[in-house]
Design an enzyme around this catalytic site. Structure first.
Site, PDB file in Angstrom:
ATOM      1  N   LYS A  15     -67.969 -32.329 -40.624  1.00  0.00           N
ATOM      2  CA  LYS A  15     -69.139 -31.630 -40.066  1.00  0.00           C
ATOM      3  C   LYS A  15     -68.870 -31.158 -38.632  1.00  0.00           C
ATOM      4  CE  LYS A  15     -72.064 -32.476 -43.521  1.00  0.00           C
ATOM      5  NZ  LYS A  15     -71.046 -32.878 -44.488  1.00  0.00           N
ATOM      6  N   LYS A  65     -55.876 -40.942 -35.510  1.00  0.00           N
ATOM      7  CA  LYS A  65     -56.334 -41.291 -34.158  1.00  0.00           C
ATOM      8  C   LYS A  65     -55.277 -42.052 -33.351  1.00  0.00           C
ATOM      9  CE  LYS A  65     -61.302 -41.203 -35.092  1.00  0.00           C
ATOM     10  NZ  LYS A  65     -62.571 -41.947 -35.025  1.00  0.00           N
TER      11      LYS A  65
END
Length: 268
Positions: A15, A65
């Site tokens: 999103k 990450k």
């Protein structure tokens, strides 16, 4: 036009492009933000090429990450402690600066919910990457944390790393202290496969508010569904955290702090 992106694998579900475009529109910033599929074998080369071609910054999501963090030249304290970043910014001298806005995103969303006051007792379920990113901002917000995980050694190592920054206690999932918890946070990834954290429901009944760092469009996450089945209705999924961490990344890049609640209300 300044270019930004979110990198992940998979990435089609993200999103972030929608959120960042709304943040840019709200603050009248001219920028492009796209989704990029990271290659599991050659992510580092892809990311460095992206910046060499002139990109200004990016977000990083699963599973990159930790790998993105390794590529940075400079780090915020919260990225350094998490040993992971969700945000990179190209500095004027060409160096890459890593930050982790996950935790401040969570704290900002807890403030929106009016669930954050000093000296609360917070139970966090799970000691993986999601937890590492949120511990420092929660401790800086003067929360007393009980950290529970199936593998106690992992929990203990994490608690010891963050002990200098506040009150944090490590326990195994089956030895969680029986006490009232102002907020119970699900930071496990069990919901992604339709499961829930292996926590005794009697412990959950001691909670006053329940936050799932996962979110599911148009339905409850398994953790939220479990809470509701126990009659526990003070619940929230992690969509607000997603919008808030995006707003903090945006602020790092553009120097403007958007009104994240307005964008959250538009998109939820």
């Amino acid at each position: 036009m300044d270019l930004y992106a979110v990198w992940g694998n998979p990435i089609t579900q993200s999103k972030s492009p929608l959120i960042q475009r709304q943040l840019a529109a709200q603050t009248h910033q001219t920028m492009e933000y796209i989704a990029k599929l990271g290659n599991l074998d050659s992510f580092e080369q892809q990311l460095l090429a992206f910046f060499e071609e002139g990109a200004k910054g990016c977000n990083i999501t699963s599973p990159f990450k930790e790998r993105a963090y390794q590529l940075a030249d400079e780090y915020s304290q919260r990225a350094k402690l998490a040993e992971a970043c969700n945000t990179l910014k190209k500095l004027d001298d060409g160096k890459l600066y890593a930050d982790n806005t996950d935790g401040i995103g969570l704290v900002t969303d807890l403030e929106r919910l009016n669930w954050l006051r000093p000296n609360q007792h917070v139970l966090i379920l799970g000691a993986g990457g999601a937890t590492k990113g949120v511990l420092l901002p929660l401790l800086q917000a003067q929360q007393n944390i009980v950290l529970a995980n199936r593998t106690f050694s992992k929990t203990k190592e994490l608690a010891e790393r963050f002990q200098p920054y506040g009150n944090i206690q490590a326990v195994s999932m089956d030895s969680i202290p029986l006490q009232t918890y102002d907020v119970v946070i699900n930071a496990t990834s069990a919901g992604l496969s339709g499961g829930t954290a292996p926590v005794d429901v009697e412990i959950l009944k001691l909670g006053l508010a329940f936050y799932d760092m996962q979110y599911a469009k148009g339905t409850d996450t398994p953790f939220i569904a479990l809470c509701k089945s126990l009659g526990l209705t003070n619940v929230s999924d992690g969509f607000g955290m997603l919008v808030a961490q995006a707003a903090h990344s945006f602020h790092l890049w553009r120097g403007v702090m958007p009104d994240f609640v307005a964008v959250y209300e538009q998109l939820k």
